[in-house]
Design a protein around this motif. Structure first.
Motif, mmCIF file in Angstrom:
data_model
loop_
_atom_site.group_PDB
_atom_site.id
_atom_site.type_symbol
_atom_site.label_atom_id
_atom_site.label_comp_id
_atom_site.label_asym_id
_atom_site.label_seq_id
_atom_site.Cartn_x
_atom_site.Cartn_y
_atom_site.Cartn_z
ATOM 1 N N LYS A 47 -12.733 2.091 3.494
ATOM 2 C CA LYS A 47 -12.489 2.271 4.929
ATOM 3 C C LYS A 47 -13.409 1.401 5.780
ATOM 4 O O LYS A 47 -13.110 1.107 6.942
ATOM 5 C CB LYS A 47 -12.694 3.753 5.269
ATOM 6 C CG LYS A 47 -12.341 4.160 6.672
ATOM 7 C CD LYS A 47 -12.585 5.659 6.856
ATOM 8 C CE LYS A 47 -12.271 6.112 8.276
ATOM 9 N NZ LYS A 47 -12.561 7.555 8.462
ATOM 10 N N ILE A 184 -5.357 6.102 -1.648
ATOM 11 C CA ILE A 184 -5.118 7.110 -0.612
ATOM 12 C C ILE A 184 -5.703 6.642 0.715
ATOM 13 O O ILE A 184 -5.086 6.797 1.778
ATOM 14 C CB ILE A 184 -5.716 8.471 -1.021
ATOM 15 C CG1 ILE A 184 -4.942 9.047 -2.209
ATOM 16 C CG2 ILE A 184 -5.680 9.449 0.156
ATOM 17 C CD1 ILE A 184 -5.578 10.294 -2.797
ATOM 18 N N THR A 185 -6.885 6.052 0.663
ATOM 19 C CA THR A 185 -7.582 5.647 1.881
ATOM 20 C C THR A 185 -6.865 4.520 2.604
ATOM 21 O O THR A 185 -6.742 4.542 3.838
ATOM 22 C CB THR A 185 -9.020 5.208 1.551
ATOM 23 O OG1 THR A 185 -9.710 6.288 0.906
ATOM 24 C CG2 THR A 185 -9.785 4.819 2.803
ATOM 25 N N GLY A 187 -3.633 3.701 2.258
ATOM 26 C CA GLY A 187 -2.341 4.248 2.659
ATOM 27 C C GLY A 187 -1.162 3.304 2.496
ATOM 28 O O GLY A 187 -1.320 2.101 2.256
ATOM 29 N N ASP A 188 0.031 3.872 2.578
ATOM 30 C CA ASP A 188 1.298 3.136 2.529
ATOM 31 C C ASP A 188 1.500 2.374 1.222
ATOM 32 O O ASP A 188 2.130 1.304 1.202
ATOM 33 C CB ASP A 188 1.407 2.168 3.716
ATOM 34 C CG ASP A 188 1.413 2.902 5.047
ATOM 35 O OD1 ASP A 188 2.064 3.964 5.135
ATOM 36 O OD2 ASP A 188 0.763 2.426 5.994
ATOM 37 N N GLU A 190 2.543 4.250 -1.736
ATOM 38 C CA GLU A 190 2.904 5.443 -2.497
ATOM 39 C C GLU A 190 3.332 5.172 -3.947
ATOM 40 O O GLU A 190 2.938 5.920 -4.843
ATOM 41 C CB GLU A 190 3.993 6.232 -1.759
ATOM 42 C CG GLU A 190 3.498 6.997 -0.549
ATOM 43 C CD GLU A 190 3.323 6.129 0.693
ATOM 44 O OE1 GLU A 190 3.676 4.927 0.633
ATOM 45 O OE2 GLU A 190 2.843 6.633 1.722
ATOM 46 N N VAL A 221 -10.532 10.569 5.669
ATOM 47 C CA VAL A 221 -9.261 9.845 5.640
ATOM 48 C C VAL A 221 -8.292 10.491 6.628
ATOM 49 O O VAL A 221 -8.282 11.719 6.786
ATOM 50 C CB VAL A 221 -8.665 9.844 4.213
ATOM 51 C CG1 VAL A 221 -7.309 9.157 4.187
ATOM 52 C CG2 VAL A 221 -9.622 9.164 3.234
ATOM 53 N N ASP A 222 -7.488 9.668 7.290
ATOM 54 C CA ASP A 222 -6.531 10.160 8.286
ATOM 55 C C ASP A 222 -5.616 11.230 7.698
ATOM 56 O O ASP A 222 -5.199 11.145 6.537
ATOM 57 C CB ASP A 222 -5.670 9.018 8.801
ATOM 58 C CG ASP A 222 -6.477 7.982 9.579
ATOM 59 O OD1 ASP A 222 -7.609 8.303 9.983
ATOM 60 O OD2 ASP A 222 -5.976 6.855 9.760
ATOM 61 N N SER A 224 -2.519 11.815 8.166
ATOM 62 C CA SER A 224 -1.212 11.334 7.712
ATOM 63 C C SER A 224 -1.288 10.809 6.278
ATOM 64 O O SER A 224 -0.355 10.993 5.484
ATOM 65 C CB SER A 224 -0.690 10.248 8.649
ATOM 66 O OG SER A 224 -1.570 9.132 8.671
ATOM 67 N N LYS A 225 -2.384 10.168 5.934
ATOM 68 C CA LYS A 225 -2.559 9.644 4.586
ATOM 69 C C LYS A 225 -2.817 10.771 3.588
ATOM 70 O O LYS A 225 -2.362 10.714 2.440
ATOM 71 C CB LYS A 225 -3.696 8.629 4.558
ATOM 72 C CG LYS A 225 -3.396 7.379 5.380
ATOM 73 C CD LYS A 225 -4.590 6.442 5.448
ATOM 74 C CE LYS A 225 -4.260 5.210 6.288
ATOM 75 N NZ LYS A 225 -5.423 4.307 6.432
ATOM 76 N N SER A 228 0.507 12.424 2.943
ATOM 77 C CA SER A 228 1.299 11.586 2.050
ATOM 78 C C SER A 228 0.826 11.725 0.608
ATOM 79 O O SER A 228 1.640 11.827 -0.324
ATOM 80 C CB SER A 228 1.209 10.122 2.485
ATOM 81 O OG SER A 228 1.940 9.292 1.597
#
Length: 241
Positions: A47, A184-185, A187-188, A190, A221-222, A224-225, A228
């Motif tokens: 991050k 995970i950190t 993101g996007d 998957e 971590v956000d 949303s992440k 997910s």
């Protein structure tokens, strides 16, 4: 009669709605203090949160991680989040070690990586290591990305799985904890996250530990992440029934 797809959906829903309760219930069998530190250090480095990273590095050393183990975490994660994040993390670690030395604290260096004696081509070594990770032979058709850009498949085998995974400062479980935490950190990603969570299971990391890993990341971590990651893990665990 309740059908199997319905049961799988119900199980996914249970995980998504009850992650905190599940984590609390399995704490005695969950991540060790060293493993939690690996997860947190990986996420904060990926991050670029250098202020909180310094605190996490101190906590990692106090939890029993050696200097070389933490260095290896940061070397490993660059393959997933890039050299800039890794290098900044290493510089933060240098600052932490210098400050501790000034305070009279001598941290344990730990073991160095064992020299590689396997004389096979790196591609073959990397392929063998990946087969160890997934516990199956990989002699089928190549993935679409490997057909489209063959050189990246070579880099994956020769560099990621030979040059990096082959180093024995961290074991496969620890490396997968780093990998999943970074994925995970950022993101996007998957499909890659699911793949590496599955490798975690294959390598003996329990579902309970993966649940706790996601829970540990909540502070850094956000949401949303995190949501997910919960969904990916829930679907993966349901598919194992």
């Amino acid at each position: 009669m309740i059908n199997k797809p319905f049961l799988k959906s119900l199980f996914c829903l249970f995980l998504l709605l009850n992650f905190t309760l599940v984590s609390a219930a399995i704490e005695p069998y969950g991540l060790s203090a060293k493993e939690k530190s690996i997860v947190t250090i990986s996420a904060l480095t990926a991050k670029g949160d250098l202020v909180n990273l310094e605190t996490a590095l101190v906590e990692g050393l106090e939890a029993g991680l050696t200097v070389n183990e933490i260095k290896e975490v940061m070397v490993h994660l660059y393959a997933y989040c890039g050299f800039p994040r890794s290098l900044r993390g290493l510089r933060s670690f240098i600052n932490v070690l210098d400050e501790r030395k000034e305070q009279g604290i001598e941290d344990t260096m730990g073991k160095e990586a064992t020299p590689i004696e396997d004389m096979r081509p790196k591609y073959d070594r990397g392929k063998s290591i990946l087969e160890d990770l997934v516990q199956k032979k990989l002699d089928g058709p190549k993935a679409d990305y490997a057909e489209f850009a063959p050189v990246i498949e070579v880099f994956l085998k020769e560099h990621l799985f030979a040059d990096i995974f082959e180093r024995d400062v961290l074991d496969y479980q620890q490396r997968e904890l780093v990998t999943v935490s970074v994925l995970i950190t950022i993101g996007d990603v998957e499909p890659m996250l699911r793949s590496h969570m599955n490798i975690c299971l294959i390598q003996g990391i329990t579902p309970e530990k993966l649940v706790e890993l996601v829970d540990v990341l909540k502070n850094n971590v956000d949401n949303s992440k995190i949501d997910s990651a919960k969904e990916v893990l829930g679907e993966l665990l349901a598919s194992k029934d």
